[in-house]
Motif scaffolding. Structure first.
Motif, PDB file in Angstrom:
ATOM      1  N   LEU A 170      97.541 -29.783  22.565  1.00  0.00           N
ATOM      2  CA  LEU A 170      98.268 -29.437  23.774  1.00  0.00           C
ATOM      3  C   LEU A 170      97.773 -30.278  24.939  1.00  0.00           C
ATOM      4  CD1 LEU A 170      97.629 -25.625  23.299  1.00  0.00           C
ATOM      5  CD2 LEU A 170      99.592 -26.899  22.415  1.00  0.00           C
ATOM      6  N   SER A 171      98.692 -30.884  25.634  1.00  0.00           N
ATOM      7  CA  SER A 171      98.332 -31.661  26.807  1.00  0.00           C
ATOM      8  C   SER A 171      98.750 -30.869  28.032  1.00  0.00           C
ATOM      9  CB  SER A 171      99.044 -33.012  26.760  1.00  0.00           C
ATOM     10  OG  SER A 171      98.824 -33.685  27.971  1.00  0.00           O
ATOM     11  N   ILE A 172      97.773 -30.584  28.920  1.00  0.00           N
ATOM     12  CA  ILE A 172      98.023 -29.792  30.117  1.00  0.00           C
ATOM     13  C   ILE A 172      97.840 -30.733  31.304  1.00  0.00           C
ATOM     14  CG2 ILE A 172      97.366 -27.682  31.356  1.00  0.00           C
ATOM     15  CD1 ILE A 172      98.246 -27.285  28.374  1.00  0.00           C
ATOM     16  N   GLU A 173      98.932 -31.091  31.940  1.00  0.00           N
ATOM     17  CA  GLU A 173      98.847 -32.134  32.965  1.00  0.00           C
ATOM     18  C   GLU A 173      99.377 -31.681  34.300  1.00  0.00           C
ATOM     19  OE1 GLU A 173     100.078 -36.274  32.081  1.00  0.00           O
ATOM     20  OE2 GLU A 173      99.901 -35.601  29.997  1.00  0.00           O
ATOM     21  N   GLY A 174      98.618 -31.987  35.335  1.00  0.00           N
ATOM     22  CA  GLY A 174      99.066 -31.693  36.689  1.00  0.00           C
ATOM     23  C   GLY A 174      98.741 -32.864  37.585  1.00  0.00           C
ATOM     24  N   PRO A 175      99.113 -32.769  38.852  1.00  0.00           N
ATOM     25  CA  PRO A 175      98.859 -33.884  39.769  1.00  0.00           C
ATOM     26  C   PRO A 175      97.370 -34.136  40.011  1.00  0.00           C
ATOM     27  CG  PRO A 175      99.894 -32.010  40.905  1.00  0.00           C
ATOM     28  CD  PRO A 175      99.891 -31.692  39.452  1.00  0.00           C
ATOM     29  N   THR A 176      96.539 -33.071  39.910  1.00  0.00           N
ATOM     30  CA  THR A 176      95.123 -33.271  40.210  1.00  0.00           C
ATOM     31  C   THR A 176      94.257 -33.414  38.965  1.00  0.00           C
ATOM     32  OG1 THR A 176      94.787 -30.886  40.253  1.00  0.00           O
ATOM     33  CG2 THR A 176      95.230 -31.964  42.371  1.00  0.00           C
ATOM     34  N   ARG A 177      94.723 -32.924  37.831  1.00  0.00           N
ATOM     35  CA  ARG A 177      93.853 -32.912  36.655  1.00  0.00           C
ATOM     36  C   ARG A 177      94.700 -32.822  35.388  1.00  0.00           C
ATOM     37  NH1 ARG A 177      89.335 -32.316  33.999  1.00  0.00           N
ATOM     38  NH2 ARG A 177      88.487 -30.379  33.170  1.00  0.00           N
ATOM     39  N   ALA A 178      94.225 -33.462  34.318  1.00  0.00           N
ATOM     40  CA  ALA A 178      94.890 -33.367  33.020  1.00  0.00           C
ATOM     41  C   ALA A 178      93.831 -33.087  31.968  1.00  0.00           C
ATOM     42  CB  ALA A 178      95.612 -34.666  32.696  1.00  0.00           C
ATOM     43  N   VAL A 179      94.101 -32.131  31.085  1.00  0.00           N
ATOM     44  CA  VAL A 179      93.162 -31.841  29.999  1.00  0.00           C
ATOM     45  C   VAL A 179      93.931 -31.798  28.681  1.00  0.00           C
ATOM     46  CG1 VAL A 179      91.550 -30.522  31.430  1.00  0.00           C
ATOM     47  CG2 VAL A 179      93.380 -29.331  30.230  1.00  0.00           C
ATOM     48  N   TRP A 180      93.193 -32.026  27.601  1.00  0.00           N
ATOM     49  CA  TRP A 180      93.776 -31.909  26.260  1.00  0.00           C
ATOM     50  C   TRP A 180      93.008 -30.832  25.515  1.00  0.00           C
ATOM     51  CZ3 TRP A 180      92.088 -32.063  21.260  1.00  0.00           C
ATOM     52  CH2 TRP A 180      93.079 -32.137  20.268  1.00  0.00           C
ATOM     53  N   LEU A 181      93.739 -29.950  24.838  1.00  0.00           N
ATOM     54  CA  LEU A 181      93.109 -28.886  24.056  1.00  0.00           C
ATOM     55  C   LEU A 181      93.715 -28.846  22.665  1.00  0.00           C
ATOM     56  CD1 LEU A 181      93.297 -25.942  26.645  1.00  0.00           C
ATOM     57  CD2 LEU A 181      91.235 -27.145  25.979  1.00  0.00           C
ATOM     58  N   SER A 182      92.879 -28.580  21.668  1.00  0.00           N
ATOM     59  CA  SER A 182      93.433 -28.338  20.337  1.00  0.00           C
ATOM     60  C   SER A 182      94.204 -27.012  20.410  1.00  0.00           C
ATOM     61  CB  SER A 182      92.315 -28.237  19.303  1.00  0.00           C
ATOM     62  OG  SER A 182      91.526 -27.096  19.540  1.00  0.00           O
ATOM     63  N   ARG A 183      95.094 -26.803  19.454  1.00  0.00           N
ATOM     64  CA  ARG A 183      95.877 -25.564  19.449  1.00  0.00           C
ATOM     65  C   ARG A 183      94.965 -24.336  19.412  1.00  0.00           C
ATOM     66  NH1 ARG A 183     100.786 -23.146  18.142  1.00  0.00           N
ATOM     67  NH2 ARG A 183     100.423 -21.198  17.063  1.00  0.00           N
ATOM     68  N   VAL A 184      93.927 -24.419  18.547  1.00  0.00           N
ATOM     69  CA  VAL A 184      93.038 -23.265  18.397  1.00  0.00           C
ATOM     70  C   VAL A 184      92.309 -22.963  19.712  1.00  0.00           C
ATOM     71  CG1 VAL A 184      91.056 -24.566  17.480  1.00  0.00           C
ATOM     72  CG2 VAL A 184      91.397 -22.210  16.794  1.00  0.00           C
ATOM     73  N   HIS A 185      91.907 -24.003  20.442  1.00  0.00           N
ATOM     74  CA  HIS A 185      91.243 -23.787  21.725  1.00  0.00           C
ATOM     75  C   HIS A 185      92.228 -23.325  22.796  1.00  0.00           C
ATOM     76  CE1 HIS A 185      87.540 -26.445  20.667  1.00  0.00           C
ATOM     77  NE2 HIS A 185      87.481 -25.225  20.156  1.00  0.00           N
ATOM     78  N   GLY A 186      93.459 -23.820  22.709  1.00  0.00           N
ATOM     79  CA  GLY A 186      94.489 -23.390  23.659  1.00  0.00           C
ATOM     80  C   GLY A 186      94.720 -21.887  23.572  1.00  0.00           C
ATOM     81  N   ILE A 187      94.826 -21.398  22.331  1.00  0.00           N
ATOM     82  CA  ILE A 187      95.023 -19.958  22.123  1.00  0.00           C
ATOM     83  C   ILE A 187      93.817 -19.176  22.642  1.00  0.00           C
ATOM     84  CG2 ILE A 187      95.251 -18.127  20.396  1.00  0.00           C
ATOM     85  CD1 ILE A 187      96.786 -20.157  18.640  1.00  0.00           C
ATOM     86  N   ALA A 188      92.604 -19.648  22.253  1.00  0.00           N
ATOM     87  CA  ALA A 188      91.378 -18.945  22.655  1.00  0.00           C
ATOM     88  C   ALA A 188      91.267 -18.907  24.182  1.00  0.00           C
ATOM     89  CB  ALA A 188      90.154 -19.636  22.054  1.00  0.00           C
ATOM     90  N   ASP A 189      91.510 -20.041  24.831  1.00  0.00           N
ATOM     91  CA  ASP A 189      91.281 -20.130  26.274  1.00  0.00           C
ATOM     92  C   ASP A 189      92.333 -19.364  27.084  1.00  0.00           C
ATOM     93  OD1 ASP A 189      89.224 -21.702  25.449  1.00  0.00           O
ATOM     94  OD2 ASP A 189      89.839 -23.522  26.503  1.00  0.00           O
ATOM     95  N   ALA A 190      93.599 -19.521  26.712  1.00  0.00           N
ATOM     96  CA  ALA A 190      94.643 -18.810  27.459  1.00  0.00           C
ATOM     97  C   ALA A 190      94.457 -17.305  27.293  1.00  0.00           C
ATOM     98  CB  ALA A 190      96.031 -19.235  26.974  1.00  0.00           C
ATOM     99  N   ALA A 191      94.116 -16.870  26.061  1.00  0.00           N
ATOM    100  CA  ALA A 191      93.884 -15.448  25.809  1.00  0.00           C
ATOM    101  C   ALA A 191      92.664 -14.961  26.585  1.00  0.00           C
ATOM    102  CB  ALA A 191      93.694 -15.199  24.309  1.00  0.00           C
ATOM    103  N   ALA A 192      91.617 -15.817  26.662  1.00  0.00           N
ATOM    104  CA  ALA A 192      90.402 -15.431  27.387  1.00  0.00           C
ATOM    105  C   ALA A 192      90.701 -15.262  28.879  1.00  0.00           C
ATOM    106  CB  ALA A 192      89.308 -16.477  27.181  1.00  0.00           C
ATOM    107  N   VAL A 193      91.481 -16.182  29.457  1.00  0.00           N
ATOM    108  CA  VAL A 193      91.822 -16.081  30.881  1.00  0.00           C
ATOM    109  C   VAL A 193      92.538 -14.753  31.154  1.00  0.00           C
ATOM    110  CG1 VAL A 193      93.314 -17.032  32.697  1.00  0.00           C
ATOM    111  CG2 VAL A 193      91.849 -18.560  31.352  1.00  0.00           C
ATOM    112  N   ARG A 194      93.449 -14.381  30.265  1.00  0.00           N
ATOM    113  CA  ARG A 194      94.180 -13.116  30.436  1.00  0.00           C
ATOM    114  C   ARG A 194      93.244 -11.914  30.313  1.00  0.00           C
ATOM    115  NH1 ARG A 194      99.785 -13.615  27.065  1.00  0.00           N
ATOM    116  NH2 ARG A 194     100.770 -15.211  28.331  1.00  0.00           N
ATOM    117  N   ALA A 195      92.380 -11.954  29.288  1.00  0.00           N
ATOM    118  CA  ALA A 195      91.465 -10.825  29.061  1.00  0.00           C
ATOM    119  C   ALA A 195      90.442 -10.723  30.197  1.00  0.00           C
ATOM    120  CB  ALA A 195      90.769 -10.978  27.716  1.00  0.00           C
ATOM    121  N   LEU A 196      90.015 -11.877  30.729  1.00  0.00           N
ATOM    122  CA  LEU A 196      89.051 -11.873  31.839  1.00  0.00           C
ATOM    123  C   LEU A 196      89.696 -11.294  33.094  1.00  0.00           C
ATOM    124  CD1 LEU A 196      87.477 -15.398  31.192  1.00  0.00           C
ATOM    125  CD2 LEU A 196      86.212 -13.237  31.119  1.00  0.00           C
ATOM    126  N   ALA A 197      90.973 -11.599  33.291  1.00  0.00           N
ATOM    127  CA  ALA A 197      91.697 -11.037  34.442  1.00  0.00           C
ATOM    128  C   ALA A 197      91.752  -9.519  34.314  1.00  0.00           C
ATOM    129  CB  ALA A 197      93.105 -11.626  34.508  1.00  0.00           C
TER     130      ALA A 197
END
Ligand SMILES: [Zn+2]
Length: 276
Positions: A170-197
């Protein structure tokens, strides 16, 4: 357990099948069967059938294939023939972060909000409540396509971004920053952000906690399989992964081979939560 099941080696087949290994072994089986067929046609046919079946069930028949086949294929310069050779496993994910956050401060916040707690042996562990909440969020993302998931991860990112699938991840790109994540990390990280909220962790800390939290993953974010401690050389999974730092200790999924966490990541950053 049937005879077929006892022959089967899931660690080298299915999603984890290494295509360079399979191709090299297929070639060896065909050549060997050809030679045998000159001597006795039925024996050649039998060898072809048995050899092909074993490659299908076990990933390879030539002993030591995972050690040499990916290297051999890489040296031939034909990796592009193998669609899985550049899978998300061999490329390292970036952190989903923007600004820097002090590691000790982060651990303090995770303690205060009950995300982590002290285990009986003094190490850090996830609280049961957070573990369940995170797992629930991961399970909800597991069925999404790469494109849908990229949009979810872009939403979770702490910077303005749009997501798309790229380079087997997964490529996550914006005007200030771009990151690349494997699918498995994308799931883990997006889910973690939600659970942390949900746990009440202030927004500026959420994304920064995602990479260290991957260390605590016990269920594969992508397929739900068991995550175990291993080394890269034990998960063949495509050329590149085998001889590129094969001794790196990783947490990887037993079922799909995805690398969930690589142990040197946090040490290099000097903010390994366990040291706090
Ligand atoms: Zn998995």
């Amino acid at each position: 357990m049937s005879l077929l099941d006892s022959l089967r080696r899931p660690e080298y087949t299915g999603e984890r099948r290494c295509w360079p290994c399979t191709a090299v072994n297929g070639f060896v089986v065909v050549v060997a069967a050809g030679i045998l067929a000159i001597l006795s046609f039925p024996v050649g046919v039998l060898a072809l059938g048995v050899g092909a079946a074993l490659v299908y069930l076990r990933g390879y028949v030539v002993p030591g294939t995972p050690e040499f086949a990916p290297r051999l294929v890489a040296s031939l310069g034909v990796e592009s023939l193998f669609p899985h050779a550049d899978g998300g496993r061999t490329r390292r994910s970036d952190d989903l972060t923007d600004e820097a956050v002090d590691g000790e401060e982060l651990v303090g916040v995770l303690f205060e909000t009950g995300v982590v707690e002290e285990a009986p042996d003094g190490a850090l562990e996830l609280s049961e409540e957070f573990d369940e909440s995170w797992e629930r969020e991961m399970a909800a993302l597991r069925d999404r396509s790469d494109d849908e998931l990229a949009a979810v991860v872009a939403d979770a990112a702490p910077f303005e971004a749009a997501g798309e699938r790229a380079y087997g991840g997964l490529s996550i790109e914006g005007p200030t920053r771009a990151v690349w994540l494997s699918r498995v990390h994308g799931i883990a990280d997006a889910a973690a952000v939600r659970a942390l909220a949900e746990a009440g962790v202030p927004e500026r800390y959420r994304a920064h906690a995602t990479t260290p939290l991957r260390m605590f993953v016990e269920t594969c974010p992508d397929c739900g399989g068991d995550v175990v401690e291993t080394t890269k050389s034990n998960c063949c999974g495509g050329s590149g992964s085998v001889y590129e730092s094969p001794d790196d200790e990783v947490l990887a999924c037993e079922s799909c081979g995805a690398v969930v966490y690589q142990f040197d990541e946090e040490v290099a950053d000097g903010d390994e939560p366990e040291s706090a």
